[in-house]
Design an enzyme around this catalytic site. Structure first.
Site, PDB file in Angstrom:
ATOM      1  N   TYR A   1      42.553  31.538  48.773  1.00  0.00           N
ATOM      2  CA  TYR A   1      43.068  32.508  47.861  1.00  0.00           C
ATOM      3  C   TYR A   1      41.660  33.493  47.480  1.00  0.00           C
ATOM      4  CZ  TYR A   1      43.240  35.312  43.694  1.00  0.00           C
ATOM      5  OH  TYR A   1      43.184  36.326  42.534  1.00  0.00           O
TER       6      TYR A   1
ATOM      7  N   SER B   1      39.293  40.322  41.910  1.00  0.00           N
ATOM      8  CA  SER B   1      39.127  39.436  41.211  1.00  0.00           C
ATOM      9  C   SER B   1      37.818  38.867  40.985  1.00  0.00           C
ATOM     10  CB  SER B   1      39.894  38.112  41.719  1.00  0.00           C
ATOM     11  OG  SER B   1      39.725  37.240  40.915  1.00  0.00           O
TER      12      SER B   1
ATOM     13  N   LYS C   1      40.345  37.569  48.613  1.00  0.00           N
ATOM     14  CA  LYS C   1      39.722  38.712  47.743  1.00  0.00           C
ATOM     15  C   LYS C   1      38.151  39.161  48.281  1.00  0.00           C
ATOM     16  CE  LYS C   1      43.271  39.108  45.166  1.00  0.00           C
ATOM     17  NZ  LYS C   1      43.928  40.139  45.267  1.00  0.00           N
TER      18      LYS C   1
END
Ligand code: UFG
Length: 342
Positions: free
Chosen positions: A152, A127, A156
């Site tokens: 979150y 992302s 990544k």
């Protein structure tokens, strides 16, 4: 058949669109998904679009035993595309351990099985969140990553680090990480699309639900940013275009065209679009008025980010194709379809 691809999270939003494009390109697909944020109906919808029913297995990738059985029974998997992960930013702040456990362990278990069963190719869902609020725009793949704004986002970053380190130890496994900007829209058939759980966090599902009368009013989070109209800027990428970037990445790996065992690419349009700009584009594309009001900033929001896509354009030979208007129209058609509106 060009090869068998294991797609984790294959009934999810980006996963399902990618399964369709893989099948269209002649690949055989095996899906594993725990249905924590999707339903099995998506498998029927994929079959309706492509005429081919993908093999489907329901379990969570934290379960190493079931994953091993799948690799053993699915001889021979040529490549894996790993979408399966929790992705709600706010929830990750409230439940960090769940996010770390699920998102990290799933990747670790996959690598374990890939090594054991000699599966050598992986495409990973990363992302633009890894760039944080960048100092320079647009962001290239050389733009330094920054400390994540949320657990979150950190999963990544850590997953990219796990890939880097595992690649050093096991250079025969080749990975392409795709750093998505903001995926939006739905398949032109309106048979698959984004199915947010409860009140949407993301802009476009909130816009389409407001236009459909499910939400009374969209809140625009801030008009006092240092941008031309004061609202935040993002790079909204059509989900089918994004899905096609995965197919190209798989072909690159299977044809051994990759330069080195770990490559990463920005996947966006290269265009920065403001929240208000997107709203106006939606109104133009659909003829629907959206009731909105400007409210205060949302905590943790990045002021602006958009991609430099030169690397994906030149090296992958991929570029976004569908216009913002057509993409927003596809999101609206999907919303109408799932609400039973004509
Ligand atoms: N926005 C609104 N109103 C809403 C929802 C969103 O004004 O009801 C605005 C946000 O403030 C932001 C823009 O619309 O300016 C886009 O917001 P999204 O939530 O759709 O997307 P984000 O860019 O904030 O989040 C995305 C991904 C996350 C990822 C993050 C990294 O959805 O998974 O990028 O920057 F972590």
């Amino acid at each position: 058949m060009k090869g068998k691809i294991l797609v984790t999270g294959g009934t999810g939003y980006i996963g399902s669109h990618t399964v369709v494009e893989l099948q269209n390109a002649g690949f055989e697909v095996v899906i594993v998904d725990d249905l924590s944020n999707s339903t099995e109906v998506v498998v029927d919808q994929i079959e309706q679009i492509t005429g081919i029913r993908p093999e489907f297995h329901r379990f969570n990738l934290q379960n190493l035993e079931l994953l091993e059985k799948l690799f053993e029974h699915s001889k021979v998997i040529d490549a894996v595309i790993h979408f399966a992960a929790f992705k709600a930013v706010g929830e990750s702040v409230a439940k960090p351990l769940q996010y770390y456990r699920n998102n990290l362990l799933s990747l670790i278990n996959l690598f374990d099985c890939m090594e054991r069963f000699q599966v050598k190719n992986l495409v990973f869902s990363s992302s633009c969140t890894v760039y944080g609020q960048p100092d320079q725009l647009p962001v290239t793949e050389q733009t330094p990553r920054q400390t994540a704004e949320s657990p979150y986002g950190n999963t990544k970053i850590v997953c990219e680090d796990i890939i880097r380190d595992n690649t050093r130890a096991n250079p025969e496994i080749h990975t392409i990480a795709l750093r998505y900007f903001n995926p939006i829209g739905a398949h032109p058939s309106a048979l698959i699309g984004e199915l947010p759980n409860g009140v949407p966090n993301n802009l476009v599902p909130f816009v389409t639900q407001t236009a459909a009368g499910i939400r009374e009013q969209l809140q625009v989070f801030g008009d006092d940013y240092n941008t031309p109209d004061g609202s935040c800027i993002r790079d909204y990428i059509n989900v089918v275009d994004l899905a096609k970037a995965h197919v190209i990445s798989i072909e690159r790996l299977l044809n051994q065209q990759n330069e080195g065992p770990f490559e990463f690419f920005n996947v966006g349009t290269g265009n920065g679009v403001s929240v208000l700009g997107l709203l106006h584009a939606f109104e133009r594309a659909t003829g629907q008025k959206v009731n909105y009001k400007i409210v205060g900033r949302r905590a943790g929001d990045i002021e602006q980010i958009y991609a430099d896509t030169t690397k994906a354009n030149k090296v992958l030979g991929w570029k976004s194709d569908v216009s913002l208007e057509d993409t927003l129209l596809s999101a609206w058609n999907w919303e109408k379809k799932i609400r039973g509106m004509s």
